[in-house]
Design a protein around this motif. Structure first.
Motif, PDB file in Angstrom:
ATOM      1  N   VAL A 176      65.522  36.396  77.429  1.00  0.00           N
ATOM      2  CA  VAL A 176      64.759  35.137  77.425  1.00  0.00           C
ATOM      3  C   VAL A 176      63.320  35.393  77.871  1.00  0.00           C
ATOM      4  O   VAL A 176      62.363  35.007  77.187  1.00  0.00           O
ATOM      5  CB  VAL A 176      65.435  34.085  78.340  1.00  0.00           C
TER       6      VAL A 176
ATOM      7  N   PRO B 112      50.191  22.841  64.045  1.00  0.00           N
ATOM      8  CA  PRO B 112      51.344  21.966  63.799  1.00  0.00           C
ATOM      9  C   PRO B 112      52.084  22.324  62.518  1.00  0.00           C
ATOM     10  O   PRO B 112      53.303  22.247  62.467  1.00  0.00           O
ATOM     11  CB  PRO B 112      50.711  20.574  63.687  1.00  0.00           C
TER      12      PRO B 112
ATOM     13  N   LEU C  86      77.195  38.620  72.241  1.00  0.00           N
ATOM     14  CA  LEU C  86      76.302  38.718  71.084  1.00  0.00           C
ATOM     15  C   LEU C  86      76.781  37.825  69.946  1.00  0.00           C
ATOM     16  O   LEU C  86      75.967  37.195  69.261  1.00  0.00           O
ATOM     17  CB  LEU C  86      76.186  40.171  70.615  1.00  0.00           C
TER      18      LEU C  86
ATOM     19  N   ARG D 228      68.160  23.791  62.849  1.00  0.00           N
ATOM     20  CA  ARG D 228      67.625  22.498  63.285  1.00  0.00           C
ATOM     21  C   ARG D 228      66.097  22.452  63.271  1.00  0.00           C
ATOM     22  O   ARG D 228      65.525  21.386  63.041  1.00  0.00           O
ATOM     23  CB  ARG D 228      68.132  22.173  64.684  1.00  0.00           C
TER      24      ARG D 228
ATOM     25  N   ARG E 213      52.117  13.429  68.992  1.00  0.00           N
ATOM     26  CA  ARG E 213      52.644  14.758  69.261  1.00  0.00           C
ATOM     27  C   ARG E 213      53.570  14.738  70.465  1.00  0.00           C
ATOM     28  O   ARG E 213      54.539  15.465  70.525  1.00  0.00           O
ATOM     29  CB  ARG E 213      51.460  15.689  69.513  1.00  0.00           C
TER      30      ARG E 213
ATOM     31  N   ARG F 298      61.367  13.511  72.408  1.00  0.00           N
ATOM     32  CA  ARG F 298      62.225  14.609  71.993  1.00  0.00           C
ATOM     33  C   ARG F 298      61.503  15.940  72.198  1.00  0.00           C
ATOM     34  O   ARG F 298      62.058  16.907  72.714  1.00  0.00           O
ATOM     35  CB  ARG F 298      62.590  14.426  70.528  1.00  0.00           C
ATOM     36  N   ARG F 299      60.224  15.952  71.816  1.00  0.00           N
ATOM     37  CA  ARG F 299      59.464  17.191  71.966  1.00  0.00           C
ATOM     38  C   ARG F 299      59.280  17.546  73.430  1.00  0.00           C
ATOM     39  O   ARG F 299      59.377  18.705  73.813  1.00  0.00           O
ATOM     40  CB  ARG F 299      58.106  17.038  71.304  1.00  0.00           C
TER      41      ARG F 299
ATOM     42  N   VAL G 230      64.908  26.985  81.270  1.00  0.00           N
ATOM     43  CA  VAL G 230      65.605  28.229  80.940  1.00  0.00           C
ATOM     44  C   VAL G 230      64.727  29.423  81.308  1.00  0.00           C
ATOM     45  O   VAL G 230      65.191  30.399  81.900  1.00  0.00           O
ATOM     46  CB  VAL G 230      65.966  28.268  79.439  1.00  0.00           C
ATOM     47  N   TYR G 231      63.438  29.313  81.009  1.00  0.00           N
ATOM     48  CA  TYR G 231      62.532  30.420  81.307  1.00  0.00           C
ATOM     49  C   TYR G 231      62.449  30.662  82.819  1.00  0.00           C
ATOM     50  O   TYR G 231      62.501  31.794  83.286  1.00  0.00           O
ATOM     51  CB  TYR G 231      61.137  30.133  80.742  1.00  0.00           C
TER      52      TYR G 231
ATOM     53  N   ALA H 133      65.529  32.340  84.020  1.00  0.00           N
ATOM     54  CA  ALA H 133      65.586  33.733  83.599  1.00  0.00           C
ATOM     55  C   ALA H 133      64.579  34.590  84.359  1.00  0.00           C
ATOM     56  O   ALA H 133      64.865  35.708  84.773  1.00  0.00           O
ATOM     57  CB  ALA H 133      65.347  33.836  82.094  1.00  0.00           C
TER      58      ALA H 133
ATOM     59  N   GLY I  57      79.638  44.731  66.005  1.00  0.00           N
ATOM     60  CA  GLY I  57      79.641  44.222  67.364  1.00  0.00           C
ATOM     61  C   GLY I  57      78.902  45.101  68.349  1.00  0.00           C
ATOM     62  O   GLY I  57      78.286  44.626  69.284  1.00  0.00           O
TER      63      GLY I  57
END
Lengths: 268, 268
Positions: free
Chosen positions: A85, A194, A253, A266, B18, B22-23, B33-34, B37, B125
């Motif tokens: 990440v 954009p 993985l 998405r 903009r 949602r954005r 998450v960053y 991590a 794998g």
């Protein structure tokens, strides 16, 4: 009637002969390449068959996996995912300005574009494992050189993808914004980025998946993650533990593969 | 006459659009998450600053490259190229039966389909370099285990991609060939193969590029190629020799990358 068909028939036959010649030439070329390569690499099927007992022996010692160590493998596994990440986010952050500088339609100068592109290509051609090995000898073992190695390689790859995404933006978009008297910066910020965003997000997700795969093997040179646990287990002859690592790697993985494909479907 | 919209108002409107919830949500999720991590991998600016002098020292030792070893590198470089070519050729051939049995519309029985898919998943794998580790145990050091490792992995990938291509073919030609009373494999040969061949060739050429890249690092585990030279040079802190090897890798990969791209454009 026959006058009309005969020339077209002879053309068809000539075309067929030509095609057959091409197939023969390509096949000959491939066979020569195969021969040259198997000579150079010492390709030897009997040697493989002779080695089968060794593989069997190793497999017997590795199986079944030692599931009691799963608990202590969770930490390195999570660490592996975290490396991927951070490596991807940092690379995306670096690749965005570099991509803008390298794209023909946004670069301030063509010479700069060529230079940046050359740097990106060089970063992209050097495997992350090579970066990792160099960085481990510079700053020591751990996840830090691993993250840096992932970042360097992915910056090259993402930079190229971002450049292509920016160049594929329809020029009428930026022309329309330019017509309002916008500055160069405003054109990039309101017009180009954009439009390029979905492609850039999709390639970032691709690189997240790529980096997850790569981060599982960086441990082979001491750059952290579950690969390091795996290598240590192999060197200590704790084969069932090594197998557990492999099982976890394969499972995680496969999961990331799914998640990344779902997310990419998405954003596009 | 419509009132003139000031430029600033227009940009304000764009910005308002903009920043939709949602954005903002996606941006926030990425940040969380960053952060998670980055904390886990202990990557931080102070760490980077602390590491910089050492990294600078290594880079200083890497230049100027020691070109006197170039003569000794020619052999491993050719070997790397040969490993990539041979592995891709073998994997391309092996992938055809695997792709046939792993396609749901071709496999003679559902169990065959599931079994082949499972085998391909196992092949894919584990990374090439880990397969390399196993084959080195089985057949000893050298280029041969490297070829085997790449064959296993790329058969897994090309086989899966081919199976997906076979599943996606147009039903028309298949029905037409089948209605003549042709057997299953003849249906494949005349109804399916012409449709999937360009895609298949594209995958094979792409994997030639990929395999050559991998062949440059297989030497890290003793599986042949220029990676071994690179690994010993860095492990012995002979960085100026390593630079030469890295330059050779960059040139080699760039050439193969270009060639693969050129062939793909011609065949597809």
């Amino acid at each position: 009637m026959s006058n009309a068909t005969e020339p077209s028939l002879s053309i068809a036959f000539a075309r067929r002969r030509e095609l057959r010649m091409q197939v023969v030439c390509v096949s000959l070329g491939v066979i020569v390449l195969a021969g040259w390569s198997s000579w150079g690499t010492g390709f030897d099927i009997p040697q493989l068959i002779a080695g089968l007992p060794n593989i069997y022996d190793l497999a017997r010692r590795m199986l079944p996996p030692d599931l009691s160590v799963i608990r202590e493998l969770i930490r390195p596994l999570v660490e592996t995912l975290q490396m991927a990440v951070v490596g991807t986010v940092l690379a995306a952050g670096l690749a965005l300005p570099l991509g803008i500088l390298a794209a023909n339609n946004t670069s301030p100068h063509p010479l700069l574009a060529v230079t940046v592109r050359m740097c990106l290509n060089t970063l992209r051609t050097i495997p992350e494992l090579v970066f990792a090995l160099l960085l481990v000898s510079a700053v020591g073992l751990g996840t830090f050189p691993g993250v840096l190695a992932l970042t360097l390689h992915a910056t090259g790859g993402l930079g190229k993808f971002f450049t292509e995404a920016i160049e594929s933006v329809n020029p009428t978009v930026s022309e329309a914004i330019e017509a309002t008297g916008a500055t160069r910066y405003q054109v990039i910020w309101f017009g180009v980025l954009p439009s390029a965003l979905p492609l850039m997000m999709s390639s970032s997700l691709f690189y997240w998946e790529y980096n997850s795969r790569a981060s599982t093997i960086l441990g082979l040179v001491g750059a952290g993650g579950i690969g390091f646990t795996f290598t240590s287990a192999m060197q200590a002859f704790e084969y069932p533990k090594a197998t557990s690592c492999l099982v976890l790697i394969v499972l995680i993985l496969a999961m990331i593969d799914r998640i990344s494909a779902w997310l990419r479907a998405r954003v596009i | 006459m419509a009132p003139a919209v000031s430029r600033n108002a227009l940009y304000g409107e764009v910005l308002r659009r903009r920043w939709r919830p949602r954005r903002i949500g996606i941006g926030f999720a990425v940040l969380v998450v960053y952060w998670w991590a980055a904390r886990g991998t202990e990557v931080s600016l102070p760490e980077l600053i602390r590491g910089l002098p050492n990294i600078g020292k290594v880079i200083g030792q890497m230049f100027p490259p020691d070109l006197s070893v170039l003569r000794g590198i020619a052999g491993p470089m050719l070997e790397t190229l040969q490993i990539g070519i041979l592995a891709t050729l073998i994997a391309s051939l092996l992938a055809i039966p695997f792709g046939y049995f792993a396609a749901s519309n071709m496999a003679p029985h559902r169990l065959v389909y599931l079994g082949t898919r499972a085998v391909l998943n196992v092949f894919r794998g584990v990374s090439e370099i880990i397969w390399g580790l196993f084959f080195v145990v089985a057949v000893g050091l050298g280029a041969f285990p490297g070829v085997l490792a790449l064959v296993i992995f790329s058969t897994g990938v090309i086989g899966k991609l081919l199976a997906e291509a076979v599943e996606a073919v147009d039903r028309g030609p298949i029905e037409a060939v089948r209605s003549t009373g042709a057997s299953n494999w003849k249906v494949f040969l005349y109804g399916v193969w012409p449709q999937v061949m360009p895609v298949y060739l594209g995958y094979c050429l792409y994997y030639w590029d990929h395999n050559t890249r991998q062949a440059t690092i297989l030497g890290f585990v003793g599986a042949g190629g220029i990676g071994y030279t690179l690994f010993t040079a860095i492990s012995n802190y002979e960085f100026e020799k390593a630079t030469t090897a890295i330059l050779v890798v960059v040139v080699l990969i760039t050439i193969v990358d270009r060639l693969s791209w050129w062939f793909r454009r011609r065949f597809m």
